[in-house]
Design a protein around this motif. Structure first.
Motif, PDB file in Angstrom:
ATOM      1  N   ILE A 147       0.827  -1.213   0.000  1.00 46.49           N
ATOM      2  CA  ILE A 147       0.000   0.000   0.000  1.00 46.49           C
ATOM      3  C   ILE A 147       0.857   1.258   0.000  1.00 46.49           C
ATOM      4  CG2 ILE A 147      -1.757   1.296   1.279  1.00 46.49           C
ATOM      5  CD1 ILE A 147      -2.820  -1.344   2.320  1.00 46.49           C
ATOM      6  N   PHE A 148       1.787   1.328   0.959  1.00 38.51           N
ATOM      7  CA  PHE A 148       2.553   2.554   1.134  1.00 38.51           C
ATOM      8  C   PHE A 148       3.460   2.843  -0.058  1.00 38.51           C
ATOM      9  CE2 PHE A 148       6.327   4.764   2.808  1.00 38.51           C
ATOM     10  CZ  PHE A 148       5.715   5.948   3.216  1.00 38.51           C
ATOM     11  N   LEU A 149       4.184   1.835  -0.476  1.00 40.84           N
ATOM     12  CA  LEU A 149       5.122   2.059  -1.578  1.00 40.84           C
ATOM     13  C   LEU A 149       4.423   2.480  -2.870  1.00 40.84           C
ATOM     14  CD1 LEU A 149       7.793  -0.734  -1.047  1.00 40.84           C
ATOM     15  CD2 LEU A 149       7.969   1.696  -0.550  1.00 40.84           C
ATOM     16  N   PRO A 150       3.342   1.826  -3.300  1.00 41.11           N
ATOM     17  CA  PRO A 150       2.656   2.316  -4.514  1.00 41.11           C
ATOM     18  C   PRO A 150       2.143   3.745  -4.370  1.00 41.11           C
ATOM     19  CG  PRO A 150       1.996   0.079  -4.031  1.00 41.11           C
ATOM     20  CD  PRO A 150       2.788   0.547  -2.849  1.00 41.11           C
ATOM     21  N   ILE A 151       1.585   4.091  -3.142  1.00 41.13           N
ATOM     22  CA  ILE A 151       1.087   5.451  -2.945  1.00 41.13           C
ATOM     23  C   ILE A 151       2.230   6.448  -3.046  1.00 41.13           C
ATOM     24  CG2 ILE A 151       0.064   7.004  -1.226  1.00 41.13           C
ATOM     25  CD1 ILE A 151      -1.672   4.703  -0.313  1.00 41.13           C
ATOM     26  N   MET A 152       3.387   6.113  -2.457  1.00 44.52           N
ATOM     27  CA  MET A 152       4.535   7.010  -2.527  1.00 44.52           C
ATOM     28  C   MET A 152       5.021   7.184  -3.957  1.00 44.52           C
ATOM     29  SD  MET A 152       5.061   8.198   0.430  1.00 44.52           S
ATOM     30  CE  MET A 152       6.654   8.950   0.107  1.00 44.52           C
ATOM     31  N   ILE A 153       5.008   6.117  -4.693  1.00 44.43           N
ATOM     32  CA  ILE A 153       5.452   6.221  -6.090  1.00 44.43           C
ATOM     33  C   ILE A 153       4.507   7.094  -6.887  1.00 44.43           C
ATOM     34  CG2 ILE A 153       5.817   4.892  -8.200  1.00 44.43           C
ATOM     35  CD1 ILE A 153       6.789   2.579  -6.452  1.00 44.43           C
ATOM     36  N   LEU A 154       3.189   6.868  -6.688  1.00 45.97           N
ATOM     37  CA  LEU A 154       2.215   7.677  -7.417  1.00 45.97           C
ATOM     38  C   LEU A 154       2.294   9.146  -6.985  1.00 45.97           C
ATOM     39  CD1 LEU A 154      -0.866   5.280  -7.382  1.00 45.97           C
ATOM     40  CD2 LEU A 154       0.633   5.819  -9.313  1.00 45.97           C
ATOM     41  N   SER A 155       2.487   9.376  -5.660  1.00 43.71           N
ATOM     42  CA  SER A 155       2.593  10.759  -5.183  1.00 43.71           C
ATOM     43  C   SER A 155       3.809  11.445  -5.773  1.00 43.71           C
ATOM     44  CB  SER A 155       2.661  10.768  -3.646  1.00 43.71           C
ATOM     45  OG  SER A 155       1.507  10.194  -3.099  1.00 43.71           O
TER      46      SER A 155
END
Length: 979
Positions: free
Chosen positions: A25-33
């Motif tokens: 969850i966190f890593l994909p959100i960080m990448i998208l952000s």
């Protein structure tokens, strides 16, 4: 490399639930952000720069008319202050730092504002507008404002970049706040997920870790909710069931252990039974090996008769070239058949993985043509053409096992002949690769026979298999040839295979078998051939492959060739060819059809050198003599062709001689006839002989000679089985004496043995002996031993010099060339030169003389006796007289030993009798004494008690031996008392 990537992956693998949640969850959100923030920053910067540009060009557009009117005042320096005051209002525009009017040389004609003294950026003079350009204090934009007397002038402004930076900072602030809010929301979700799912799972895990086999039935505290609670309930139910199953399994295990204990007791009893069966199988296998050794030994007796007749004919001399060919072919076949008998033992060695290949230099081309020459009569009988493509890149000398190489090739060629009803057989030999230490040689045998079916191919290289069972009934054979060949090829670091000719071309018939072997390199292995550029040859050979071979040889020799495509074409070419004939003109024709009529017609048109090409068995020498022609035998070899064209003598009738003058040899044997034969053979070579009748007497003779300070013997021939002290014990004692005497040069000791086992040489060499000679002793064996182990100044004398290219041919003068250096026809290592189904009796008939007809050859083979006595009839007669006169005493002594059951002494007496029969042609008595000795030796080696069955066997052999002695006495009188 894949293992390292796997380890790296394991290092990054996340097994923790929190870690997995963050990773998912966190890593994909960080990448998208991060991607979104980057896009926002890029678009914001682009928009700010566009807004600045639009503002700058708007200012320039508003003041362009004013600047155009002021262009005329620029040339008047006193008017610059006025121009500056007029344009001063431009500085009131927002974010405008400075203004200037610049000519095409880049010089500011007038400049005012913040940093007006600083340099302006360079721009392209041909453009109407330019910018943005980076300057020292901002971003520069320009617009052409008109022309002065010296050229165009641009109105240039510098815009402030601080608004752009402020806009960028505001965007960064907004993105940071948004990221913090997102992170806070994610942490809240993680906390909820942990309390709802992860914590109960950890509690279940801890409770499961505290469980054991004895506590599976205990209750587990349930704290979960929802689906997780249902999972915990199911887990508790599962544990209870496991507890019940474990209790049942424990009870079943106890019962199974009892059953297993009983089963192990039964298996132990069976193992004892199997161990006894294994011991019996090993004993049976040993008995088989001994049987193979004995039967192969007994088969040598008739072969010695064949060899004796041939040697007698060869020693008489005065043979024609054709007769010499027959004699040499029979000699080679006899030697090869002896190798076949010995190979019965080698098959057992191959099966056990104990076969060791020899490494000795040999002529590769000669080895190939020796095999083809030996098998050509079978091809001639079936009217099958044969050709050999021996390519010129092949080496002349190689290092390897010549006998095994010939065995492989013989199997393939003989099979090709056997399974080819008509057509031809083509053998190709080429060099596939040449590395630092060895050559990789490729041999293929192509036939036009029955071919191979798909089912046959799978069983082709199996032992005792010939594919279709009907093949065995039709063509014969045991099916061992290809199986042995495959194993030999593997031992020679090669491969073997086959292909169906129809797969290469739909109209072709038959199959092609091929194999590769690695053979060591030998220094000076290049083949050199003479140049025959002055030779002119007219040929007419109908077999295409043979014609190709002839064409290739003549091209390599640089000879001129004309090829006639048919007999009429040949007749048409003969008259012009005769008109240009010289000393080196030749006509070569086929022997097919009516050879005599063909030669008769040729001689009406041509009178020069003429050769007939064909099998030696198919060419009539009388016809050749009648029409003054010579034979060129099929298949054609390069050396035979050169010898014919140069009128070389193909067959040397002189034998190498050995002078033994000055040699003094000690002969040790307890049997007087053996000593007599050995002494006679050595005396013929000019060697002085001293006899000793036992090992003890030999040691006494050597000791006395040493004490007297006399010259030591040059060599010792030592019998193996002797009473009181055997040959092995005597050899060991001599070696100890040499150590005491501090002898610089050990005395060569050569064993005399009547056994033909291939591995016996190893045992003899291990005991201190240098070499061995197999009985019956042949003159060529003695010459080889004397050359090898005596002083180097005793050299053989050659009567004729043989050219290199002729010596390399398959029609070599010395028939011993078929064996490796240092081997003779008797002591050659065993090798199956014939395939398992090959029978020389199919095309060779035994020679019979008058004496052979009068005598019963199975009782007394008198020609063989003379041969074994080196052609001395008086010596053979004396040996026969001594043997027959000892029969009466021998019978009485044997009977007395049987009555006393002194079987050890009886074995010694039978061995002496067997040794005596090996120097006289006595097939029946020799076979009986050998079998009798084997019976006694097997009983002694087994250590078994004497029973009635063994006594009956001994009595039976004794009665047969007495009958054989009586028959021999009767036959011997025809020789001893012919009147």
């Amino acid at each position: 490399m894949s293992v390292q990537r796997l380890r790296w992956y394991h290092r990054l693998r996340i097994t923790n639930a929190y870690g997995q949640l963050i990773a998912l969850i966190f890593l994909p959100i960080m990448i998208l952000s991060s991607v979104g923030a980057s896009l926002v920053l890029i678009e914001t910067a682009r928009s700010s720069r566009a807004e600045q540009r639009n503002a700058a060009f708007a200012i320039l557009a508003r003041y362009q008319p004013t600047a155009q009117r002021l262009n005329l005042l620029l040339d008047q320096p006193q008017q610059h202050e006025k121009i500056r005051s007029i344009l001063q209002n431009m500085l009131n525009e927002s974010n405008l730092l400075r203004v200037a009017m610049i000519d095409r040389e880049g010089r500011p004609r007038i400049s005012f504002g913040y940093g007006s003294n600083l340099a302006w950026p360079v721009f392209e003079a041909h453009r109407e507008t330019f910018g943005p350009l980076h300057s020292n204090i901002g971003t520069t934009y320009g617009l052409r404002a008109g022309y002065t007397s010296d050229g165009p002038v641009w109105l240039v402004v510098d815009m402030d970049n601080k608004p752009l930076q402020l806009a960028r900072y505001r965007v960064w602030l907004v993105l940071a706040v948004t990221g913090l809010l997102t992170l806070l929301l994610l942490l809240l979700c993680l906390n909820f997920y942990s309390r709802r799912w992860i914590s109960p799972i950890y509690e279940i895990r801890l409770q499961l870790q505290r469980l054991s086999a004895d506590t599976l039935g205990q209750d587990i505290q349930i704290n979960g909710t929802g689906e997780l609670r249902l999972l915990q309930v199911d887990l508790v139910t599962l544990l209870r069931r496991l507890h019940e199953s474990f209790e049942e399994l424990r009870q079943h295990t106890e019962q199974t252990e009892d059953d297993l204990r009983k089963t192990l007791d039964a298996l132990e009893i069976q193992n004892i039974t199997y161990r006894k069966a294994r011991d019996q199988a090993i004993t049976a296998n040993q008995a088989k090996s001994v049987f193979l050794a004995n039967i192969s030994h007994e088969l040598r007796t008739p072969l010695n008769s064949i060899d004796g007749f041939v040697n007698l004919m060869a020693r008489k001399g005065n043979l024609s070239d054709q007769q010499t060919i027959y004699i040499q072919t029979i000699q080679k076949s006899s030697a090869h058949l002896l190798a076949l008998v010995n190979d019965v033992l080698d098959f057992s060695k191959i099966d056990a993985g104990k076969l060791v290949l020899e490494q000795a230099p040999f002529d590769l081309e000669q080895a190939v043509f020796d095999v083809i020459d030996m098998l050509s009569p079978l091809a001639c009988e079936k009217k099958i053409d044969m050709a050999v493509y021996y390519y010129e890149d092949m080496p002349r000398q190689v290092n390897g096992d010549a006998l095994r190489f010939k065995q492989i090739l013989t199997n393939l060629v003989s099979n090709a002949i056997k399974f080819t009803p008509d057509g031809d057989i083509i053998v190709r030999a080429r060099l596939e690769d040449s590395l630092d230490g060895h050559h990789l040689v490729h041999i293929s045998v192509q036939d036009s026979g029955i071919g191979l079916s798909g089912a046959d191919r799978k069983r082709l290289f199996e032992s005792f298999s010939q594919g279709d069972p009907s093949v065995t009934r039709q063509y014969g054979g045991t099916g061992l040839g290809l199986a042995i060949s495959r194993q030999l090829v593997q031992l020679m670091q090669g491969k073997i295979g086959f292909e169906d000719n129809q797969e290469r071309h739909p109209t072709d018939k038959g199959a092609t078998f091929w194999f590769t072997v690695q053979l060591g390199k030998v220094a000076g292995d290049e083949m050199s051939w003479p140049s025959l550029d002055d030779w002119n040859i007219l040929s007419c050979i109908q077999h295409p492959a043979s014609a190709n071979v002839l064409r290739g040889y003549l091209s390599q020799l640089e000879a001129q060739q004309q090829e006639a495509q048919s007999i009429p074409d040949l007749f048409g070419r003969l008259i012009p060819f005769e008109a240009q004939r010289h000393a080196h003109s030749w006509v070569i024709v086929d022997s097919g059809g009516d050879t005599e009529a063909l030669l008769r017609e040729i001689r009406t048109r041509y009178y020069g050198a003429l050769a007939v090409y064909g099998y030696q068995m198919a060419i009539d020498p009388d016809i050749l003599k009648r029409y003054d022609a010579v034979a060129l035998y099929e298949p054609m070899s390069r050396s035979a062709l050169i010898a014919m064209l140069q009128h070389e003598q193909l067959f040397s009738r002189s034998q190498p001689e050995f002078s033994g003058q000055g040699l003094h040899i000690l002969a040790v044997d307890d049997h007087l006839p053996n000593l007599m034969v050995l002494e006679a053979l050595l005396n013929d070579l000019g060697v002085e002989v001293t006899n000793a009748h036992s090992g003890i007497e030999a040691i006494e003779v050597l000791t006395l000679r040493h004490e007297q300070g006399r010259t030591p013997f040059d060599l010792v021939f030592m019998d193996i089985q002797m009473p009181r002290m055997s040959g092995l014990e005597a050899t060991q004692a001599i070696r100890l004496l040499e150590q005491e005497w501090d002898t610089s040069q050990p005395l060569p000791i050569i064993a005399l043995t009547a056994h033909a086992l291939n591995d016996e040489k190893e045992n003899l060499l291990a005991s201190g002996m240098n070499d061995y000679v197999s009985k019956p002793i042949q003159i060529d064996q003695l010459v080889r031993i004397l050359k090898q182990w005596t002083n180097s100044h005793h050299k053989p004398e050659q009567s004729n010099h043989t050219p290199d290219y002729l010596a390399a041919g398959y029609l070599a003068a010395n028939h011993d060339s078929a064996f490796p250096s240092g081997e003779s026809t008797i002591s050659a290592s065993s090798s199956n030169f014939y395939p398992d189904d090959f029978s020389p009796e199919e095309f060779y008939r035994p020679v019979s003389g008058v004496m052979q007809q009068e005598l019963q050859s199975h009782i007394l083979d008198w020609p063989e006796s003379i041969k074994l006595s080196n052609g001395k009839a008086d010596l053979a007669t004396e040996l026969l007289q001594m043997l027959v006169s000892s029969f009466a005493e021998e019978k009485t002594l044997l009977k007395a030993l049987m009555d006393k059951q002194d079987y050890a002494e009886l074995e010694q007496r039978i061995h002496r009798l067997y040794g005596a029969t090996r120097y006289i042609g006595l097939p029946t008595l020799q076979a009986l004494s050998r079998a009798f000795e084997k019976l006694l030796a097997d009983q002694r080696k087994s250590g078994a008690t004497i029973n009635d069955s063994f006594i009956e066997d001994v009595e039976m052999y004794y009665q047969q031996l007495v009958e054989a002695m009586t028959d021999l006495d009767s036959e011997a009188q025809k020789i001893l008392n012919p009147g």
